[in-house]
Design a protein around this motif. Structure first.
Motif, PDB file in Angstrom:
ATOM      1  N   GLY A 145      30.862  -1.726  32.975  1.00 45.97           N
ATOM      2  CA  GLY A 145      31.589  -1.949  31.734  1.00 45.97           C
ATOM      3  C   GLY A 145      32.598  -3.073  31.801  1.00 45.97           C
ATOM      4  O   GLY A 145      33.529  -3.126  30.992  1.00 45.97           O
ATOM      5  N   ASP A 147      34.065  -6.929  31.379  1.00 45.98           N
ATOM      6  CA  ASP A 147      33.801  -8.035  30.467  1.00 45.98           C
ATOM      7  C   ASP A 147      33.255  -9.221  31.254  1.00 45.98           C
ATOM      8  O   ASP A 147      33.278  -9.267  32.474  1.00 45.98           O
ATOM      9  CB  ASP A 147      35.044  -8.407  29.659  1.00 45.98           C
ATOM     10  CG  ASP A 147      36.178  -8.954  30.513  1.00 45.98           C
ATOM     11  OD1 ASP A 147      35.925  -9.705  31.477  1.00 45.98           O
ATOM     12  OD2 ASP A 147      37.342  -8.637  30.211  1.00 45.98           O
ATOM     13  N   HIS A 240      35.202  -7.336  21.634  1.00 42.71           N
ATOM     14  CA  HIS A 240      35.469  -7.339  23.074  1.00 42.71           C
ATOM     15  C   HIS A 240      36.151  -6.050  23.522  1.00 42.71           C
ATOM     16  O   HIS A 240      37.364  -5.988  23.737  1.00 42.71           O
ATOM     17  CB  HIS A 240      36.332  -8.547  23.440  1.00 42.71           C
ATOM     18  CG  HIS A 240      35.705  -9.861  23.126  1.00 42.71           C
ATOM     19  ND1 HIS A 240      34.493 -10.237  23.627  1.00 42.71           N
ATOM     20  CD2 HIS A 240      36.135 -10.888  22.340  1.00 42.71           C
ATOM     21  CE1 HIS A 240      34.187 -11.450  23.180  1.00 42.71           C
ATOM     22  NE2 HIS A 240      35.159 -11.855  22.394  1.00 42.71           N
ATOM     23  N   ASP A 242      34.830  -1.689  25.027  1.00 47.02           N
ATOM     24  CA  ASP A 242      33.752  -0.735  25.198  1.00 47.02           C
ATOM     25  C   ASP A 242      33.106  -0.454  23.844  1.00 47.02           C
ATOM     26  O   ASP A 242      33.796  -0.324  22.826  1.00 47.02           O
ATOM     27  CB  ASP A 242      34.290   0.561  25.801  1.00 47.02           C
ATOM     28  CG  ASP A 242      33.213   1.623  25.935  1.00 47.02           C
ATOM     29  OD1 ASP A 242      32.460   1.588  26.912  1.00 47.02           O
ATOM     30  OD2 ASP A 242      33.129   2.484  25.020  1.00 47.02           O
ATOM     31  N   THR A 269      31.116  -4.006  25.789  1.00 45.68           N
ATOM     32  CA  THR A 269      30.706  -3.609  27.131  1.00 45.68           C
ATOM     33  C   THR A 269      30.175  -2.183  27.101  1.00 45.68           C
ATOM     34  O   THR A 269      30.472  -1.408  26.191  1.00 45.68           O
ATOM     35  CB  THR A 269      31.881  -3.699  28.121  1.00 45.68           C
ATOM     36  OG1 THR A 269      32.950  -2.872  27.653  1.00 45.68           O
ATOM     37  CG2 THR A 269      32.373  -5.134  28.251  1.00 45.68           C
ATOM     38  N   ARG A 281      23.583  -3.548  25.107  1.00 49.23           N
ATOM     39  CA  ARG A 281      24.871  -3.261  24.455  1.00 49.23           C
ATOM     40  C   ARG A 281      24.767  -3.335  22.931  1.00 49.23           C
ATOM     41  O   ARG A 281      25.465  -2.611  22.218  1.00 49.23           O
ATOM     42  CB  ARG A 281      25.935  -4.224  24.967  1.00 49.23           C
ATOM     43  CG  ARG A 281      25.686  -5.680  24.665  1.00 49.23           C
ATOM     44  CD  ARG A 281      26.796  -6.592  25.172  1.00 49.23           C
ATOM     45  NE  ARG A 281      26.532  -7.978  24.832  1.00 49.23           N
ATOM     46  CZ  ARG A 281      25.965  -8.854  25.653  1.00 49.23           C
ATOM     47  NH1 ARG A 281      25.613  -8.486  26.872  1.00 49.23           N
ATOM     48  NH2 ARG A 281      25.751 -10.103  25.263  1.00 49.23           N
TER      49      ARG A 281
END
Length: 367
Positions: A145, A147, A240, A242, A269, A281
């Motif tokens: 997870g 970035d 940007h 989860d 993520t 994703r």
């Protein structure tokens, strides 16, 4: 008009605006003819075709993803490799790029065309590091997870050609770097883990330019909505985080939107379980947003990777509405198997390779 189709049309307008051929062609006036063209990344073939159309016959090497090296002249050397986890062809591509750079003569000019995906597609490892080490690193990074900035910082630690390493082998006079950005902030030190970044204390003349980015794609989608006479309420790089956090943040906004359009960009993520199912994703975010808007009439959302692929799948993302979420969807979401559910309900966004890569794009329409 079907609002789902209209949302896809606006999404596609954004992608078309940052096509690798178009973006590179627009940046080439004023660039002198190079002695060598090196192109690396998912849109590398499209970028190289634009350069060859302008300059004619120039020795050219393209390192790109499987099935992305199409429509190039026979004289072009093409190496296709694996993404998102590198393979032995990635090492061949990285070595070929380094050797091509080393062979440039004093006084020469290199045109380096860089785009997202290069972190996996081309690598030349530091001594003592194996392909198995590289594969393990990438699998771990993709599952944790992180970035893209954090992932690429780790990738650079194993590389001879990332973080300015590739151009450190250049002994010519001039380097022109044109890049399509798939990272927040459009930082050349992060795109492709810095495969097009300038080294410390370089002695050649250098010109660098970002020729396409997520902002360009979002703005083009906004223009398409304006032309269609729809109000645009959002144009933000807001993905940007989860994917579940992104969905939780956007859900109330989307449920409360008036008739019109909202456009978001960025790169969510995902933390993967030990044995993930099918999807990437974008498919995960699409299904999570389907849960958020379940039961909402007249609302359609397109979530897609601008490169046309989402993780290790052939789909770009998903197309969801208020009726997409159904019994069993929660289990698919929790098992990182969103792609299987979206496929079952005919909600996948499938485009094939797009010739660009500027992170992800979400278009929501309230009809």
């Amino acid at each position: 008009m079907d609002i789902s189709k209209q949302a896809v049309d606006f999404w596609q307008a954004g992608v078309d605006a940052v096509d690798g051929y178009t973006a590179t062609k627009a940046a080439l006036p004023g660039v002198p003819k190079p002695d060598r063209i090196l192109a690396v990344g998912k849109p590398a073939a499209a970028m190289a075709r634009a350069a060859l159309a302008r300059f004619g016959s120039v020795p050219t090497l393209v390192v790109t993803k499987d099935d992305h090296g199409r429509d190039l002249p026979d004289a072009v050397e093409v190496i296709e490799a694996s993404h998102p986890v590198p393979d032995d062809r990635s090492l061949a591509g990285g070595r070929a790029l380094r050797l091509a750079m080393e062979q440039m003569q004093p006084g020469s000019h290199v045109l380096l065309l860089v785009s997202g995906g290069a972190s996996s597609l081309a690598e030349d490892l530091l001594p003592g590091t194996s392909l198995r080490d590289l594969e393990a690193l990438n699998r771990n990074l993709l599952s944790e997870g992180l970035d893209i900035c954090a992932m690429n910082a780790e990738r650079r630690k194993l590389s001879r050609i990332k973080g300015g390493g590739l151009l450190s082998h250049f002994k010519g006079a001039r380097a022109t770097v044109l890049a399509i950005s798939d990272v927040p902030g459009d930082d050349l030190n992060v795109i492709g883990s810095g495969i097009g970044a300038l080294p410390d204390n370089y002695t050649f003349t250098a010109t660098t330019q970002i020729v396409a980015s997520n902002a360009h794609a979002r703005n083009a989608a906004v223009t398409a909505a304006d032309v269609a006479g729809l109000a645009v309420f959002a144009n933000e790089e807001a993905l940007h985080d989860d994917y579940l956090q992104v969905a939780a943040k956007l859900g109330p906004i989307l449920r409360g939107m008036d008739k019109g359009v909202m456009i978001f960009g960025g790169e969510p993520t995902v933390v993967l379980p030990e044995k993930p199912g099918r999807g990437g994703r974008n498919q995960a975010l699409a299904l999570a947003l389907a849960k958020e808007i379940s039961g909402q009439p007249g609302l359609a959302i397109v979530v897609g990777g601008t490169d046309g692929t989402d993780g290790p799948t052939n789909a770009a993302g998903g197309i969801v509405c208020g009726t997409t979420w159904a019994d069993g969807a929660e289990t698919y979401l929790q098992n990182a198997d969103s792609g299987s559910f979206l496929d079952k309900v005919d909600a996948l966004l499938t485009t094939g390779p797009t010739g660009t890569n500027v992170m992800d794009l979400v278009v929501a329409i309230r009809g």
